[in-house]
Design a protein around this motif. Sequence first.
Motif, short mmCIF file in Angstrom:
data_model
loop_
_atom_site.label_atom_id
_atom_site.label_comp_id
_atom_site.label_asym_id
_atom_site.label_seq_id
_atom_site.Cartn_x
_atom_site.Cartn_y
_atom_site.Cartn_z
N THR A 292 18.04 10.13 -61.07
CA THR A 292 18.14 11.53 -60.50
C THR A 292 18.08 11.03 -59.11
N LEU A 293 17.35 10.28 -58.39
CA LEU A 293 17.04 10.00 -57.12
C LEU A 293 18.31 9.39 -56.52
N PHE A 294 19.04 8.58 -57.33
CA PHE A 294 20.26 7.99 -56.84
C PHE A 294 21.37 9.17 -57.01
N LEU A 295 21.50 9.97 -57.91
CA LEU A 295 22.48 11.11 -57.96
C LEU A 295 22.25 12.09 -56.77
N TYR A 296 21.07 12.28 -56.44
CA TYR A 296 20.78 13.12 -55.21
C TYR A 296 21.30 12.55 -53.96
N VAL A 297 21.10 11.18 -53.88
CA VAL A 297 21.60 10.38 -52.42
C VAL A 297 23.16 10.65 -52.44
N TYR A 298 23.73 10.02 -53.82
CA TYR A 298 25.14 10.26 -53.66
C TYR A 298 25.73 11.59 -53.62
N GLY A 299 25.14 12.47 -54.50
CA GLY A 299 25.64 13.88 -54.61
C GLY A 299 25.55 14.69 -53.41
N PHE A 300 24.36 14.34 -52.16
CA PHE A 300 24.39 14.73 -50.98
C PHE A 300 25.51 13.91 -49.91
N THR A 301 25.59 12.74 -50.10
CA THR A 301 26.43 11.96 -49.15
C THR A 301 27.90 12.29 -49.34
N LEU A 302 28.34 12.44 -50.68
CA LEU A 302 29.79 12.37 -51.11
C LEU A 302 30.34 13.74 -51.35
N ALA A 303 30.91 14.57 -50.28
CA ALA A 303 31.57 15.85 -50.82
C ALA A 303 32.72 15.71 -51.57
N ASN A 304 33.34 14.55 -51.89
CA ASN A 304 34.61 14.21 -52.51
C ASN A 304 34.20 14.01 -54.00
N VAL A 305 34.52 14.91 -54.92
CA VAL A 305 33.98 14.69 -56.27
C VAL A 305 34.77 13.66 -56.96
N GLY A 306 36.02 13.29 -56.68
CA GLY A 306 36.75 12.26 -57.03
C GLY A 306 35.93 10.78 -56.92
N THR A 307 35.47 10.73 -55.64
CA THR A 307 34.94 9.68 -55.07
C THR A 307 33.50 9.54 -56.10
N LEU A 308 32.89 10.61 -55.98
CA LEU A 308 31.58 10.81 -56.71
C LEU A 308 31.69 10.30 -58.13
N TYR A 309 32.58 10.87 -58.91
CA TYR A 309 32.80 10.67 -60.11
C TYR A 309 32.72 9.13 -60.48
N ARG A 310 33.26 8.26 -59.63
CA ARG A 310 33.49 6.85 -59.80
C ARG A 310 32.13 6.28 -59.53
N ILE A 311 31.51 6.75 -58.28
CA ILE A 311 30.17 5.91 -57.83
C ILE A 311 29.31 6.36 -58.64
#
Length: 848
Positions: A292-311
């Motif tokens: 959850t904490l990592f998803l929060y960090v990346y969900g906050f940092t990445l506004a591009n769902v395509g990149t977020l989907y991979r990361i």
Amino acid sequence: LIYLIAREIAPGETGRIAGIVAAILFVGFPSALNWYAQVHKDGFAIAGFLLVIWSWLWARERPANRKSAAVLLAGTLGGATFTIFVRPYNLIPLFAVTAAMFLLIVVVDGRDLSRRFKKLALYFVSLLIFGAGAVWSISTGVHELYTSADLAGMAAARDRNKDWQFTKESQAIKDWHWNAGGWLPHRLEGLIEVTARARVRLIASGLEVQAGSLIDTDVMPDNALSVLAYAPRAVQIALFAPFPIHWFEKLSAVRLVSVLETVIWYLIAPGVVLAMLYRRSSRLLMALSFATLFLYVYGFTLANVGTLYRIRYPFLFLFITVGVIGWVEFISRRRARRPGPSSPAPTPAHAAGPQVAPPRASRARLFGAGMIVVLFTGLGYAGFFLRDIILARWFGVGAELDAFYLATTIPMFLVAVLSMPLGTVIIPQFLKAKEQRSSPAAQRLVSKVALAYLVIALIAAAALLASSAPLLELIGSNFTPEKLQLSQSLLNWMLPILVLSGVVIMNNALLNALGRFTVPSVAQMVVPVVSILALVLLGGKYGVVSVIVGLLAGQIINLWLVATALGKEGFSVRPAWPGSGVPTQDTLAQYLPLVAAALFVNLTVPVNIGMAATLEEGSAAALGLGGKIVTFITGLVSAGVATVILPHFSSFMARNRLLDVRNELSFFLLAGTVITIPVSVVLFAGAEFIVRLAFEGGAFTAADVKQVTRVMSYGIIQLPFYTINLLVLNSAIATGHAWRVMTASLFALAVNVGLNLVLMQYSGVAGIALAASLSVAVSACFMLLLFNRLGHISWVDLVMIGLSWMLYTTLIISLQYHSYAGVGVTIIALGFLLYGQWSLLTRWRTEA
């Protein structure tokens, strides 16, 4: 690592099963190809993150000794090393997340700190290593590349695009600056600022290239409170994007893959709640907190769902692993509460009836018989293929051959719809009457059914004879009068074959029911042999009529051979009205749905050909040629499976041994999966070689090779699904669920037409072949789920087959797009899974 993490979260059988399922999904998701073969180095980062969380989970419930220290230290250093080499800036969030986990452990162990002091010290040492890495990362400035907006690039992009929203957001980025609150420690606020600045930078980058999957680009927190306030939304996006409202925007193959995977995750997600209900533990809490904490960090940092989907891949899969654990535990508890089934006592067999062999001997005998049937059926197909080659060489693609194929199409369609289901339905009814009543009762049933069939066949033949002229004129609307007259003459010769075919099929079915599998398969080889002899001897004088005469003579000889063999077993297919006391209601109730199912199945071919005819010239021919090879392969499988499996299942049902039928179905489902997937992959990879070998030369150009290869490769994908579907259909018929076969066939036809309309727009005639394969896959899934609900197929079998299919699909995609790294990884995973299934089959054979 996913498997080991599941074992740590849920020790025992639940963790083992859930670990296998989650690990196969981890490799089997097609989006995993992103990090198999691209240059993002995701694989190393994923390994580092998973190594860290596994080592922390492993040390949690074990003594604080040297082994625990070594494992925790190795996991820490290994994870840090992977991170340093591929994404050194990730050391900052890794330290922040592990620090939060350490505080969580301290809180959980608050009442027992003295006893767990040594373990906490080990975790603290691990935390210090990540802290040192984070300090090094900040001191070297590697994160600065991701925390400063490219204003010059934004200005240039703004000049290229005058869209108001784009300009507004660009201006907001230009005006953005961090507002320090002063109420947090400087170091902590510095980390939060780095995260916020990274978000602004990446929004700027996404707007500059006009990325198509940006979300919440107007949200640019500029202080610690606004960063925390966005946390729920960030986690929501990281966990559940792409959201359903966006699934069908800008459709593409990649978008459809992401939608499919997201649907699977949505179905698994309730299992997270189940896991928290049934498997509450500090290790479960640690895993979910880490993700959850990592998803929060990346969900906050990445506004591009395509990149977020991979990361987000490794962190989402921690949730998927927990969700699978929850579902496995839920199903296990339900099964534990459910009373186990018991097989009814077998009805005493009559002295004259053959006994059912023990499963091991029976399976070995079935396998040998099946191979013999496949061999002789293949020789029969080869005979008809040779006949067609001779026809093509003698008459060319001209009037006589047109008339021949037109005249044979309608009667053979009626054979497939009226006669083939009769052979299928007579087996379980015959064995039931023979075992539960007597052999004379079974003979009376056969005689009554044969009489009913002859009445139906003669009526159909008379109706076809009366309507042949207008029917042929409708189908061959562009034929000359002479060609239509020849077609009608040939059709008249086909009518006796139509009537005799049903009688031959009944004889074959009864011989199969009695275990005489070889006789029908050998006898049917007479038909192409006599047909070729008639063509060679009489073709010069009587033309193509000699072929029909040869077919009729061959069918008569075939009937004599099988009827003689059946007579030696004490039975015959002689029409008679035996009077009362011979119930045929069950036979009729099973026959009519199978007729409807055969109608839907056989309509698929003309429907696909008709839709292919609407495409560019040659599409229908390409579909026919590529389909011939697929039909040859599936025909052999159908002959081998249907000939021996249906009598096998029916013999158990005749003795009321339903549990044995379920056990045998489970065995053959796994065996079919293990055998057909490698065969299908080899045929898919070698499609071009096979097409060149069969057709290349003369007017068949290189472009034709390419087109027919695509048709064959897309069509052969259906082989594993087709085999499983065939096994389940035979079980359905043996257990009296023929109407479900009709439902599945109608469903498959509807899916096939719908997918044709979509895929033919993108892939032409190859799209129609792919639609046919997908419709078979959908039908197989439908039947598996249906029979799971009836209790005939277990959840374990369902999951194992589903995982095999998922890996098989990923492997086909990798081969199609030449992703050889993906091919290698998927083959390894598929090999482990198939080996496990084969070991299970071997164990079952030993136990049997």
